[in-house]
Structures are given as C-alpha cells and as structure tokens.
Design a protein around this motif. Sequence first.
Motif, PDB file in Angstrom:
ATOM      1  N   ALA A 230      10.096  -2.631 -38.443  1.00 34.90           N
ATOM      2  CA  ALA A 230      10.575  -1.515 -37.620  1.00 34.90           C
ATOM      3  C   ALA A 230       9.499  -0.989 -36.676  1.00 34.90           C
ATOM      4  O   ALA A 230       9.772  -0.698 -35.502  1.00 34.90           O
ATOM      5  N   GLN A 231       8.252  -0.839 -37.155  1.00 34.37           N
ATOM      6  CA  GLN A 231       7.214  -0.267 -36.305  1.00 34.37           C
ATOM      7  C   GLN A 231       6.831  -1.214 -35.166  1.00 34.37           C
ATOM      8  O   GLN A 231       6.586  -0.776 -34.036  1.00 34.37           O
ATOM      9  N   ALA A 232       6.795  -2.518 -35.451  1.00 27.81           N
ATOM     10  CA  ALA A 232       6.490  -3.479 -34.393  1.00 27.81           C
ATOM     11  C   ALA A 232       7.595  -3.482 -33.334  1.00 27.81           C
ATOM     12  O   ALA A 232       7.323  -3.540 -32.120  1.00 27.81           O
ATOM     13  N   ILE A 233       8.839  -3.403 -33.786  1.00 26.35           N
ATOM     14  CA  ILE A 233       9.967  -3.329 -32.841  1.00 26.35           C
ATOM     15  C   ILE A 233       9.855  -2.066 -31.997  1.00 26.35           C
ATOM     16  O   ILE A 233      10.052  -2.088 -30.768  1.00 26.35           O
ATOM     17  N   ARG A 234       9.528  -0.978 -32.658  1.00 23.80           N
ATOM     18  CA  ARG A 234       9.411   0.311 -31.963  1.00 23.80           C
ATOM     19  C   ARG A 234       8.357   0.251 -30.862  1.00 23.80           C
ATOM     20  O   ARG A 234       8.585   0.709 -29.735  1.00 23.80           O
TER      21      ARG A 234
END
Length: 402
Positions: A351-355
């Motif tokens: 999720a954080q990498a996508i964000r």
Amino acid sequence: MSVWTVLLAAGSGTRLAEASGGIKKQFLRLGGRPLYWRSLTAFARCPDVVGVVVVFPPADLDAAREELAGLLVAHDPGVAVVTTAGGVRRQDSVQNGLGALPPKCRHVLVHDAARPFVDPGLIGRVITALREGHEAVIPVLPVTDTIKDVREEAVQATFDRSRLAAVQTPQGFDAALLRQAFEHAGEDFTVTDDASLVEHLGRPVHTVPGHPDNRKITNPEDLLLLEDATPSPVPVVGYGYDVHRYADPVHPGKQPARPMKLGGYPILGAPEVLAHSDGDVLLHALTDAILGCVAGGDIGQLFPDSNPDFDNMASGVFVSEALLLARDQGLAITHVDLTVIAQIPRIGPHAQAIRLNVAALLGLDKSHVNVKATTEEGMGFTGEKKGIKAIALVTGWKLASK
C-alpha cells in the motif's frame, strides 16, 4: 420549446479603443477567453436554448471563426453554434443573424455580447414569458435617477421616473414577428434595441425583471468590471471504477495476460490480469475519476481497447493525458482516495509503495493520497478469486465555466 440566440459581437468598440489598446470589446479576454464566450456559455446552460448564432465584424470574421472553432473543440457548450458577418448598424447585424437561423426556428433571443454577465436565471425569465404567449419580451430595471429632457444646456422637462425603465438584453421574440417588424421599419428607421422595431409595428412588448449585474461594457471605466470578474473555483468530485479478470490458464481470455501492477507498482507473485493495456486497474479507475472532475467522458473514449497503439500501454500514460486535459480546464486536484477490492493478492504490504507512486504521478504530497484495500468476504467475482476491482475518488477545485 426550442429557442435560438443571436449573439451580437459585431460592434466596433470605438469608445473603448484607446483604453483597450484597439481591441474590440467582444474580443477582450475574460478568464483567458474572449468576452463573447462568457455570454455564449450562459445561453448554452439554458435547457430551452438549442443553438447560438454569433455575429462577428466582417473584417474579423475569419479570425474569429478560427478561434471559436478551437474553443468549441476544447469546451463543447452542448448547443449548435454558427457564425455570420455583421452589418453597418446594430439592426443590420441582427437581420444577418436572423438570416442564419434554421427555417424552423420559432423563437429567438437577441443579446449583446458586451453584456457578459448575463445569467441563466434572467434568460429563463425571458423564455418563460415567450412560452406564456408573449411575442416580444424585454428585461428591464427601474430607473433610480431623476431623468430630465435637456436641450442646449436647458431643462425642457422632467420625466416621471416611476414610468421609466432601463432596458437590457436578451430580448426575446417570436421570430416571424421580428422579421415582420424589420420589413415594416424599412431602411431609414434606426433603433438602438430590437423591441423598438416591434413597437413601431404597433405590437405589444412585455417586460420581465432584469438583473443589476447584467451590465454592459461600454466606457473605459467599465473595464474594471472585467478585472473583478475572474471566476472563482468551485469544488468538484470525480468517481472512477474499474475491474479486471484474472488470467485462467485453462480458459484463457481474448485479451493478453499481463503481470499485475497497481498504481504503477508491480505486485510480484500476484495473478496475471487480462487487459489490452498493462491492466493497472487502480490507475484506470483513477483516470476515470480525473475525467469525472471535468465531465471529460471516460477512459474508453480516450483510449479505446480497439486501438493497437495502446497495446500493453503503461497506464501512467492514461493518467498523465487525463491530467493534461483536466488542467487545461482549470482543475487543481487536492486529494485522492483509492480502494482496491480483491480476495487475492494481499494489498497491505504494497500500500505505501502504491501511495508514493500515485502521489508522484499526480504531483501531490503523499499526505493527500490514501490507498486502502478490502475483500468481499468470499462473495461475488472478487471473492471467488476471479478478478480485482478498484475505486478512485478525486476531489479538487475547478475554475467555473466561463
């Protein structure tokens, strides 16, 4: 009831020539577009108005048509728009505009492009009166100053201001009646408004309340009105949704299988997705949400999967193109909320990498991008691990249409 508008943008603007640098007032810029465009779009927002005839000065007709054609492509007003050349007098320009109307047009509004602040409410009042059976309708305002007849610096008479009214446009007419009034007036009868022609014919003219903001740009000091008329941005929300099926080695689909990407970030070990492009379901939903903020259609219209040029295209390109279109229409994105719906794979670890990827793509701080995931508890398409869904919600500010 179908109504056409004759928009008069054929004046010479001599009183403003020095203050405007020689630019005719109908071509002065308001919100980055010519002054007449503001009126055109106001009429286009009225459901009963189906078309606008824009009357330009003969000497400027070709250049004005070219600019207008570009505006219509970039900002389709949703009504038919045609152009014609004006005449020597105002009423000559009106006659030319009448000549450009479709034969079946029964009702016509005549409006001065030098009144760029007309609003759909005022236009609606004129149309309503026409619908009620009045053949000629004008918007008026009460006169607040005392009016005197002055000749050779001497007062000849004082008028009863309770019986006086200041007249505005648009003026509405039964089209056949207005043509008859022109024919009756002949070449020698000159007027400053079209209702005078109907009065000269001996037919009644109905009045409706005007609006004090419907000012006419006439004198140099009126240019200050344009400086104060920069449109305020309005809040907008765009919603996007997309879904992709997972590749099934036993029953392959018609589209190619692509390695899964979400927000431009590769999800290693995840099922492959069937897609014409690279199959990034999250960016596809985001593209639609951006387009939704500016009523720009959807991703399928801009990037149809029937076009081989988009085969395995990176979905970040779709987002970038949607951003260019949206920013051209004055959109500033402030926040993005993204949801991935899938039974597999687990999105949390990514999720954080996508964000961060999405924030970089949009030019936003990561604090204005949210990415979350959920399942459908084993139910339905995603619950059966047959595919993946994504929802995008984009909020922002957009300059109001001019």
